[in-house]
Design a protein around this motif. Structure first.
Motif, short mmCIF file in Angstrom:
data_model
loop_
_atom_site.label_atom_id
_atom_site.label_comp_id
_atom_site.label_asym_id
_atom_site.label_seq_id
_atom_site.Cartn_x
_atom_site.Cartn_y
_atom_site.Cartn_z
N ASP A 188 30.99 27.47 41.75
CA ASP A 188 31.92 27.77 42.83
C ASP A 188 32.67 29.08 42.58
O ASP A 188 33.15 29.35 41.48
CB ASP A 188 32.94 26.64 42.98
CG ASP A 188 32.32 25.40 43.59
OD1 ASP A 188 31.21 25.51 44.14
OD2 ASP A 188 32.94 24.32 43.51
N VAL A 189 32.74 29.89 43.65
CA VAL A 189 33.45 31.17 43.64
C VAL A 189 34.39 31.18 44.83
O VAL A 189 34.06 30.64 45.90
CB VAL A 189 32.46 32.35 43.72
CG1 VAL A 189 33.20 33.68 43.83
CG2 VAL A 189 31.54 32.36 42.50
N LYS A 190 35.55 31.79 44.68
CA LYS A 190 36.52 31.84 45.76
C LYS A 190 35.96 32.62 46.95
O LYS A 190 35.52 33.75 46.81
CB LYS A 190 37.82 32.49 45.29
CG LYS A 190 38.92 32.47 46.35
CD LYS A 190 40.25 32.93 45.79
CE LYS A 190 41.36 32.80 46.82
NZ LYS A 190 42.67 33.19 46.28
N LEU A 298 35.36 41.84 39.87
CA LEU A 298 36.37 42.79 39.43
C LEU A 298 36.63 42.59 37.94
O LEU A 298 36.95 41.47 37.51
CB LEU A 298 37.67 42.62 40.21
CG LEU A 298 37.75 43.21 41.63
CD1 LEU A 298 36.73 42.60 42.57
CD2 LEU A 298 39.16 43.05 42.20
N HIS A 299 36.49 43.65 37.16
CA HIS A 299 36.70 43.61 35.72
C HIS A 299 38.09 44.18 35.39
O HIS A 299 38.44 45.27 35.86
CB HIS A 299 35.63 44.42 34.99
CG HIS A 299 34.25 43.85 35.10
ND1 HIS A 299 33.70 43.03 34.15
CD2 HIS A 299 33.30 43.99 36.08
CE1 HIS A 299 32.47 42.70 34.50
NE2 HIS A 299 32.20 43.27 35.67
N PHE A 300 38.85 43.44 34.58
CA PHE A 300 40.20 43.85 34.21
C PHE A 300 40.38 43.80 32.70
O PHE A 300 39.79 42.95 32.01
CB PHE A 300 41.24 42.92 34.84
CG PHE A 300 41.21 42.85 36.34
CD1 PHE A 300 41.81 43.85 37.11
CD2 PHE A 300 40.61 41.78 37.00
CE1 PHE A 300 41.80 43.77 38.49
CE2 PHE A 300 40.60 41.70 38.38
CZ PHE A 300 41.20 42.69 39.13
N LYS A 343 37.03 38.56 37.52
CA LYS A 343 37.26 37.61 38.60
C LYS A 343 36.23 37.85 39.70
O LYS A 343 35.97 39.00 40.07
CB LYS A 343 38.68 37.75 39.17
CG LYS A 343 39.77 37.24 38.25
CD LYS A 343 39.70 35.72 38.10
CE LYS A 343 40.82 35.18 37.23
NZ LYS A 343 40.78 33.70 37.13
N ASP A 344 35.68 36.75 40.23
CA ASP A 344 34.66 36.82 41.27
C ASP A 344 35.24 36.38 42.62
O ASP A 344 35.98 35.40 42.69
CB ASP A 344 33.48 35.91 40.93
CG ASP A 344 32.63 36.47 39.81
OD1 ASP A 344 32.80 37.67 39.50
OD2 ASP A 344 31.80 35.73 39.25
#
Length: 833
Positions: A188-190, A298-300, A343-344
């Motif tokens: 599951d991804v938002k 997104l990579h943080f 985060k996806d």
């Protein structure tokens, strides 16, 4: 049976496939030549140890125009395909990067306008109507298309290149690299703008569109983490001004189990883009095709010394003008300073024409101590549907390559052959554990799985008042719990079972979706809506009901005792149909299509006309089936009214005009039906890659034979002596004109029905008076393509004139309902047949 060479190959290379893959094919290079790149060895596409033996009848060529900025391997050689071709590779099971390398150059003086093709990998459709010439940019002479796909326990990866009609396909290099299983497929991804998540599992295919080292420079494939990814600079996508690019190249990045070292190379996390003091936020814009879902990763990593605590930096994230996160706090997510996290988010780019720019925006929260935002890296993937279709649903190449049908027995033979392969491999290698796992996977596939990985529409939204709504228990009872002995066909949607309802009083065909289905919820709903409320006609298959219970997608139809039209034409043990029976079936199918085009309030374009979608009941009445891909046009639409839509259909039946322009009209159905007419006449499939290159495509071969007046050479030998010459001429002219390149030059389905009825009358008249066997003594196609369209209907017009003088009419209003439509057999021959 398996050839000795193939068995030997599988035994020799079975152990190779059990290890992670990283290999490269230099396509079209001379046999025996290899080269090194990125520390890895390229093999020619005829020599690689993981490549199953193939008969390379395709052309290999060296680029006649080269550029010093383009490397020799793999780009100076190409494999050119003038007909469908499949690379079959033995690989380890699991997730793979599949990278296709293209150098659009001059090969054998073939122009770029002739290069449009589709690419499939197993059941994933990756590219459709693709031109490498159009896809390259001025800044890059070469093109790399990267996909993330899953290979199941069969350990077979089949990559198929299928050129469109009158075109060619080519590829310079193929690269396959294993990927950690859960790197991209992890559930599951938002889903931005929704409360429910979006599930990304290994039945999905991803196409890499953008992979960016945000705030930094290009990161080459050798600098990646072993998967040879390329990370571009984000400079070209930044919108506006007011940003900084902090770099801490010596920062000690701490990876963890949540974000392993292979997630992204360290250099991505030690560079970043942040806001300047006067900037309202950070924004990027990306051109994306409408009508698809996209995964934004997104990579943080907080690398600045002043940001070490929770709430030091908090910001919001929006994608496509929708809020994805209200309070993004990297320290809170990652657990500490200089610990990376990604985060996806999935976003739906809603249907519009063509591309649209989608904005990624980061805005600081006023309550945070350090009012700023940060981003280190970004990946954007296009998501395929339930079968991984990235673009149009042109199926994998085969002799027929169906998307779905109620009966497709040939697939059963293919399955049996693969069971034999698996059995031999297992027996020789004594892989008991492997055999158990593979058997479990095959069993799950056959049974459709317990969860299709997608949400089935609730029954309340479907027309239960117009057709029966079954519970899964009823369907299981009707098919003896989907027993294999009840399987009567296979198709892209899934297995088709013979079933018995109401204590065995009603025989039905049950079509059940499976996890690897080439069709999904949209087609399921379309089929129900079309057949339950809009389409009820003698020459259309009847839908009895459906089942959406417990995540199933099942359609229940009237049972067609005599299967498909194709079942009685070729590759079958059935007795070949006589000519008049074939002609009668063509008439019935044409009437069904004419009803779709003109007999309803809205024009309906079938979009998947082929011989396997023409079913035959116990009385041999033809019925058009499978409306999952159908499109509804305007009220009383004309022949030129079009619907702008992605290309769907079956290879060999889709006309080049629709393929290239993506403008669907009723004349697209006419073209497909022209292929069916030649199938009936020639007794062979629309595509047969085993034939010489000039005969692979039935439409091209038959039309060329018509123009050369060599029709008698392509007629099904089983029809010898059955066809009256004048009937053959009229039938062949009709089929030829259905296949004209421009839709406006093709006849309407109304004219097709008239001409077929007339051809039958001519045949019956010849039978009554006796006739000579077909021959070449009569003119068939005059002046080639320059033939006047009216010639085909000259005799028919004379018949119509005579009938009209007797107080009868053959004219048909396009807006007429079916009960007012002239059914031409009763008019031309009032006594019936």
């Amino acid at each position: 049976m398996l050839s000795i060479a193939l068995v030997s190959f599988l035994l020799l290379h079975f152990t190779v496939a059990l290890t992670p893959d990283s290999f490269l094919l230099s396509c079209g290079a001379p046999s025996g030549t290899t080269d090194e790149s990125d520390g890895r060895q390229w093999y020619t596409d005829t020599d690689h140890p993981n490549l199953l033996p193939s008969n390379f009848l395709n052309i290999s060529s060296t680029a006649t125009v080269s550029d010093t900025s383009v490397t020799r391997v793999p780009y100076m050689n190409a494999r050119i395909f003038q007909s469908p071709f499949t690379y079959t590779l033995l690989v380890s099971p699991g997730t793979k990067f599949l990278r296709l390398h293209f150098y659009p150059s001059s090969y054998l003086d073939i122009t770029k306008s002739e290069s449009f093709f589709s690419v499939t990998a197993n059941h994933f459709i990756l590219l459709s109507n693709f031109s490498a010439f159009d896809a390259t940019t001025s800044s890059s002479k070469v093109l790399r298309k990267e996909f993330v796909i899953n290979v199941d326990g069969t350990q077979i990866l089949s990559v198929t290149f299928s050129p469109v009609p009158n075109s060619y396909a080519f590829v310079n290099g193929i690269e396959i690299v294993s990927v950690p299983t859960d790197l991209y497929f992890h559930g599951d991804v938002k889903l931005v703008g929704h409360t429910k998540p979006f599930n990304i599992n290994n039945s999905t295919a991803l196409e890499t569109l953008y992979r960016l080292n945000v705030g930094g420079n290009l990161v080459g494939s050798t600098e990646d983490t072993g998967m040879y990814r390329v990370w571009d600079s984000d400079d070209a996508f930044v919108v506006g001004y007011g940003y900084q690019t902090p770099h801490f190249n010596d920062a000690n990045i701490t990876y963890n189990s949540e974000n392993p070292a292979y997630s992204a190379p360290t250099i991505v996390y030690t560079t970043s883009r942040t806001m300047a003091n006067y900037s309202p936020g950070l924004d990027w814009e990306f051109p994306l095709n409408s009508g698809f879902y996209y995964l934004f990763r997104l990579h943080f990593c907080e690398i600045q010394p002043e940001v070490k605590e929770i709430n030091d930096r908090s910001f919001s994230i929006s994608i496509g003008n929708q809020t994805a996160e209200r309070e993004a706090d990297v320290i809170q997510w990652s657990g500490g300073w200089r610990i990376p996290v990604y985060k996806d988010y999935v976003v739906n780019v809603r249907n519009q024409d063509g591309e649209q720019n989608v904005t990624l925006g980061l805005s600081p929260n006023p309550d945070s101590a350090y009012q700023n935002a940060i981003l280190n890296g970004l990946e954007i993937f296009k998501l395929g549907d339930a079968i991984g279709s990235q673009t149009a649903s042109i199926p994998e190449s085969s002799s027929e390559a169906p998307i779905a049908s109620l009966a497709y027995p040939n697939n059963k033979k293919k399955r049996i052959s693969w069971h034999i392969i698996v059995a031999i491999i297992t027996a020789v290698t004594s892989g008991i554990a492997f055999f158990s796992i593979l058997g479990f996977l095959i069993s799950r596939r056959r049974n459709g799985g317990k969860d299709h990985g997608t949400s089935v529409p609730k029954s309340s939204s479907l027309p239960a008042d117009l057709c029966r709504h079954f519970l899964i228990a009823e369907i299981k009872n009707a098919t003896d719990n989907f027993d294999e002995k009840f399987v009567i066909g296979y198709g892209g949607f899934g297995n088709v079972y013979k079933g018995y309802l109401d204590n065995g009083t009603i025989t039905v065909a049950v079509k059940r979706s499976n996890p690897s289905s080439k069709q999904g919820i949209r087609e399921f709903q379309t089929e129900i809506e079309m057949l339950s409320s809009k389409l009820r006609y003698r020459h259309l298959v009847s839908l009895i009901g459906y089942c959406d219970d417990k995540n199933e997608m099942i359609l229940v139809y009237d049972y067609m005792a005599n299967g498909t039209f194709r079942d009685h034409l070729y590759n079958t043990e059935n007795t070949p149909l006589p000519w008049k029976k074939r002609l009668d079936i063509c008439i019935g199918a044409a009437k069904g299509l004419y009803y779709l085009h003109s007999g309803t309030k809205h024009t309906i374009i079938h979009r998947d006309v082929k011989s396997t979608n023409i079913l035959l009941d116990d009385k041999w009445i033809a019925k058009v089936s499978d409306f999952g891909l159908s499109k509804v046009g305007s009220v009383g639409g004309t022949d030129t009214t079009h619907v702008s839509t992605a290309v769907k259909g079956s290879f060999g039946y889709v006309d080049a005009e629709y393929y290239k322009r993506q403008l669907l009209t009723v004349k697209s159905d006419v073209y497909s039906f022209g292929v069916v007419l030649f199938e009936a006449l020639c007794g062979r499939p629309a595509i047969n890659p085993n034939l010489p290159s000039g005969q692979v495509n039935l439409a091209e071969w038959a039309c060329r034979s018509c123009k050369k007046r060599e029709l008698e050479e392509i007629i099904d030998p089983n029809l010898k002596g059955q066809i009256a010459p004048e009937c053959l001429r009229k039938f062949a002219e009709l089929a030829y004109h259905c296949l004209r390149k421009e839709g406006v030059q093709r006849p309407s389905m109304g004219d097709v029905v008239k001409t077929l009825e007339f051809a039958l009358q001519v045949q019956e008249g010849a039978d009554n008076r006796g006739h000579e066997v077909e021959g070449s003594s009569f003119p068939l196609i005059s002046n080639g393509d320059a033939m006047n369209e009216d010639e085909i209907f000259s005799d028919l017009s004379e018949v119509e004139r005579k009938l009209t003088s007797n107080g009868m009419s053959m004219s048909v209003s396009r807006s007429a309902k079916v009960n007012n439509v002239a059914l031409f057999s009763e008019i031309v021959n009032p006594l019936g047949r």
